[in-house]
Design an enzyme around this catalytic site. Structure first.
Site, mmCIF file in Angstrom:
data_model
loop_
_atom_site.group_PDB
_atom_site.id
_atom_site.type_symbol
_atom_site.label_atom_id
_atom_site.label_comp_id
_atom_site.label_asym_id
_atom_site.label_seq_id
_atom_site.Cartn_x
_atom_site.Cartn_y
_atom_site.Cartn_z
ATOM 1 N N LYS A 190 50.086 31.267 -0.380
ATOM 2 C CA LYS A 190 50.366 30.246 0.761
ATOM 3 C C LYS A 190 48.915 30.349 1.793
ATOM 4 O O LYS A 190 48.697 29.369 2.193
ATOM 5 C CB LYS A 190 51.463 31.070 1.601
ATOM 6 C CG LYS A 190 52.937 30.948 0.769
ATOM 7 C CD LYS A 190 53.104 29.569 0.547
ATOM 8 C CE LYS A 190 54.525 29.535 -0.143
ATOM 9 N NZ LYS A 190 55.078 28.025 -0.284
ATOM 10 N N TYR B 133 52.254 36.008 -3.120
ATOM 11 C CA TYR B 133 52.806 35.197 -2.545
ATOM 12 C C TYR B 133 52.043 34.883 -1.303
ATOM 13 O O TYR B 133 51.779 33.615 -0.898
ATOM 14 C CB TYR B 133 54.440 35.512 -1.841
ATOM 15 C CG TYR B 133 54.926 34.488 -1.213
ATOM 16 C CD1 TYR B 133 55.618 33.387 -2.127
ATOM 17 C CD2 TYR B 133 55.251 34.433 0.323
ATOM 18 C CE1 TYR B 133 56.307 32.408 -1.348
ATOM 19 C CE2 TYR B 133 55.834 33.339 0.966
ATOM 20 C CZ TYR B 133 56.494 32.376 -0.008
ATOM 21 O OH TYR B 133 57.363 31.466 0.791
#
Length: 255
Positions: free
Chosen positions: A165, A161
């Site tokens: 991002k 993640y």
């Protein structure tokens, strides 16, 4: 390049058309609701098979395009439907995403690939399709990509993640640099935990209470707070903001 035309004190978006990925739930849905109140034509891009019902719930001048953001032909399909329905695209908000948590030494290839594909690659290809449309049609549009505080700092079990991002933030800067000459502004928004349905499921209870104590604001964000920031970035009030990653984290990352 766009000349300065003054600041719109109302931050009006009246008559604009926005494509919102992940628009059937969470931040995407809150953004669609917020935009609807600002007079925006809305195109929801989402997997939800009941997307037409969601669009009807939001209100008039809202349509859905059901599909998987990872499918290679989906961005073109969304652009075509948006233009055929409303005549143009002024705004793209990339909200579609997933979270798959595991330690760096044990995360599976499937978890890693799904997280990167949905959160980063699909975001890029939708932005590429909409950006190309804006360039070819000389539309000075706005693109907002949903990043996260996880793209700025390290969080346990968030290796995929955080990578995705962080990639969105870097991608946003490059797009802003290359497309500024066409009058296209590209920014990212990086929230802390947001109290969507999934946010409540993951963070209600003692674990969430403990995490809130590490945030100077001592609370998590509401979806409408993120939607309002996105709307501002798409307005003329943000005419000199591009290539920026706006943290909406209650001060978490200043520590």
């Amino acid at each position: 390049m766009l000349p300065y035309e003054g600041v719109d004190l109302e931050f009006s978006l009246e008559g604009k058309t926005a494509v919102i990925t992940g628009g059937a739930a969470g931040i995407g849905y809150a953004t669609a609701k917020f935009f609807h109140e600002k007079g925006v034509n809305i195109v929801l891009a989402d997997l939800n098979p009941k997307l037409d019902e969601v669009a009807e719930e939001i209100g008039e001048h809202t349509i859905g395009v059901v599909g998987n953001v990872c499918d290679t032909d989906y961005p073109a399909k969304v652009v075509e439907k948006a233009v055929n329905s409303f005549g143009k695209i002024d705004i793209l908000v990339n909200c579609a995403g997933i979270v798959a948590l595991d330690n760096a030494e044990t995360i599976s290839a499937d978890f890693w690939n799904r997280t990167i594909n949905i959160n980063l690659s699909a975001c890029f290809f939708m932005a590429q399709a909409v950006g190309r449309y804006m360039i070819e049609n000389k539309i000075p549009g706005c693109i907002v990509n949903m990043a996260s505080q996880a793209g700025v700092i390290a969080l346990d079990k968030h290796v995929a993640y955080c990578a995705a991002k962080g990639g969105i933030i870097a991608m946003t800067k490059v797009m802003a640099k290359e497309w500024g000459i066409y009058g296209i502004r590209v920014n990212s928004v990086s929230p802390t935990v947001v109290l969507t349905a999934l946010g409540h499921k993951a963070w209600d209870g003692p674990v969430g209470d403990a995490f809130k104590e590490t945030i100077p604001a001592k609370r998590f964000a509401e979806p409408e707070e993120i939607a309002s920031v996105i709307a501002f970035l798409c307005s003329k009030g943000a005419g000199m903001i591009t290539g920026h990653n706006l943290l909406v984290d209650g001060g978490f990352t200043i520590q």
